[in-house]
Design a protein around this motif. Sequence first.
Motif, PDB file in Angstrom:
ATOM      1  N   ALA A 163      -5.530   2.922   0.723  1.00 47.76           N
ATOM      2  CA  ALA A 163      -4.942   1.821  -0.055  1.00 47.76           C
ATOM      3  C   ALA A 163      -5.684   0.536   0.291  1.00 47.76           C
ATOM      4  O   ALA A 163      -6.652   0.166  -0.359  1.00 47.76           O
ATOM      5  N   ASN A 164      -5.275  -0.115   1.377  1.00 49.17           N
ATOM      6  CA  ASN A 164      -5.978  -1.341   1.795  1.00 49.17           C
ATOM      7  C   ASN A 164      -7.085  -1.075   2.820  1.00 49.17           C
ATOM      8  O   ASN A 164      -7.771  -1.993   3.240  1.00 49.17           O
ATOM      9  N   GLY A 165      -7.185   0.156   3.252  1.00 47.80           N
ATOM     10  CA  GLY A 165      -8.280   0.540   4.142  1.00 47.80           C
ATOM     11  C   GLY A 165      -8.013   0.336   5.626  1.00 47.80           C
ATOM     12  O   GLY A 165      -8.870   0.615   6.455  1.00 47.80           O
ATOM     13  N   GLN A 166      -6.816  -0.111   5.937  1.00 49.19           N
ATOM     14  CA  GLN A 166      -6.512  -0.446   7.335  1.00 49.19           C
ATOM     15  C   GLN A 166      -6.509   0.776   8.255  1.00 49.19           C
ATOM     16  O   GLN A 166      -6.994   0.705   9.387  1.00 49.19           O
ATOM     17  N   ALA A 167      -5.960   1.879   7.764  1.00 49.95           N
ATOM     18  CA  ALA A 167      -5.880   3.084   8.608  1.00 49.95           C
ATOM     19  C   ALA A 167      -7.291   3.568   8.954  1.00 49.95           C
ATOM     20  O   ALA A 167      -7.592   3.868  10.116  1.00 49.95           O
ATOM     21  N   ILE A 168      -8.157   3.603   7.942  1.00 50.72           N
ATOM     22  CA  ILE A 168      -9.526   4.088   8.191  1.00 50.72           C
ATOM     23  C   ILE A 168     -10.290   3.102   9.075  1.00 50.72           C
ATOM     24  O   ILE A 168     -11.038   3.510   9.966  1.00 50.72           O
TER      25      ILE A 168
HETATM   26  P1  5GP Z   1      -4.203   1.720   4.105  1.00 51.25           P
HETATM   27  O1  5GP Z   1      -4.316   1.612   5.579  1.00 51.25           O
HETATM   28  O2  5GP Z   1      -5.459   2.194   3.440  1.00 51.25           O
HETATM   29  O3  5GP Z   1      -3.634   0.486   3.473  1.00 51.25           O
HETATM   30  O4  5GP Z   1      -3.089   2.790   3.809  1.00 51.25           O
HETATM   31  C1  5GP Z   1      -3.296   4.115   4.170  1.00 51.25           C
HETATM   32  C2  5GP Z   1      -2.095   4.723   4.809  1.00 51.25           C
HETATM   33  O5  5GP Z   1      -0.864   4.216   4.258  1.00 51.25           O
HETATM   34  C3  5GP Z   1      -2.127   6.205   4.533  1.00 51.25           C
HETATM   35  O6  5GP Z   1      -2.470   6.881   5.707  1.00 51.25           O
HETATM   36  C4  5GP Z   1      -0.737   6.545   4.049  1.00 51.25           C
HETATM   37  O7  5GP Z   1      -0.025   7.123   5.104  1.00 51.25           O
HETATM   38  C5  5GP Z   1      -0.084   5.239   3.680  1.00 51.25           C
HETATM   39  N1  5GP Z   1      -0.033   4.971   2.227  1.00 51.25           N
HETATM   40  C6  5GP Z   1      -0.617   3.942   1.577  1.00 51.25           C
HETATM   41  N2  5GP Z   1      -0.325   3.957   0.281  1.00 51.25           N
HETATM   42  C7  5GP Z   1       0.448   5.036   0.073  1.00 51.25           C
HETATM   43  C8  5GP Z   1       1.088   5.590  -1.103  1.00 51.25           C
HETATM   44  O8  5GP Z   1       1.003   5.088  -2.236  1.00 51.25           O
HETATM   45  N3  5GP Z   1       1.811   6.721  -0.906  1.00 51.25           N
HETATM   46  C9  5GP Z   1       1.944   7.315   0.306  1.00 51.25           C
HETATM   47  N4  5GP Z   1       2.667   8.433   0.370  1.00 51.25           N
HETATM   48  N5  5GP Z   1       1.371   6.813   1.428  1.00 51.25           N
HETATM   49  C10 5GP Z   1       0.634   5.687   1.317  1.00 51.25           C
END
Ligand code: 5GP
Length: 193
Positions: A128-133
């Motif tokens: 989504a926002n890339g924070q986890a990666i």
């Molecule tokens: P990011 O760090 O890229 O913003 O978000 C990634 C993490 O957030 C993913 O590992 C996931 O667990 C959770 N996440 C973000 N968006 C969604 C979504 O739309 N649905 C679900 N089920 N999980 C999400």
Amino acid sequence: MELLKRKIIEKGTVKEGNILKVDNFLNHQLDIDLLNEVGKEFKRRFAEENITKILTAEVSGIAIAAITAQYFHVPVVFAKKTESKNLDEETFEGNVYSYTKEKQYKIRVSKKYIAKGENILIIDDFLANGQAILGLKEIVDAAEANLVGAGVVIEKGFQEGGKILRADHINIQSLAIIETMEDNKIVFRDYRD
Ligand code: 5GP
């Protein structure tokens, strides 16, 4: 990956705050036949790379990473989100900011399980926002290992993560990229009927 896109259309539901709920096959109940196809597709996309380990974060990345690892024949390490007495004291740490929870947290991996010079493939359920990666990348960098790329099952292309990570020259391979999901209608970036 058409099979995955069909499953998202059939079983996914759009929730408030731009959240896609895929509990039916990815985040609660697990469709193992589908996950095997996901694993094979990641192997196909990273076939040229000499990957030595798969890295993910608990909880929802674990099943995907474990099934994918069967096609790479390498171990999986998952970063832990909670501090625990069982975790070795010597850890590599990454920081993750959760937009949904509006808070920052740390993820950790024991120094025993990533060696300098290893070739690491990150696997996660969503981008989504890339924070986890980015948090997982911090761990790879701290270990002085090489980040080969990241395999993502579902990328929400209307959020910034994909752009940020690709600008950082990370090889991001997403099996389904959602362009929009307004009014419960999910549209994929390269979707053909
Ligand atoms: P990011 O760090 O890229 O913003 O978000 C990634 C993490 O957030 C993913 O590992 C996931 O667990 C959770 N996440 C973000 N968006 C969604 C979504 O739309 N649905 C679900 N089920 N999980 C999400």
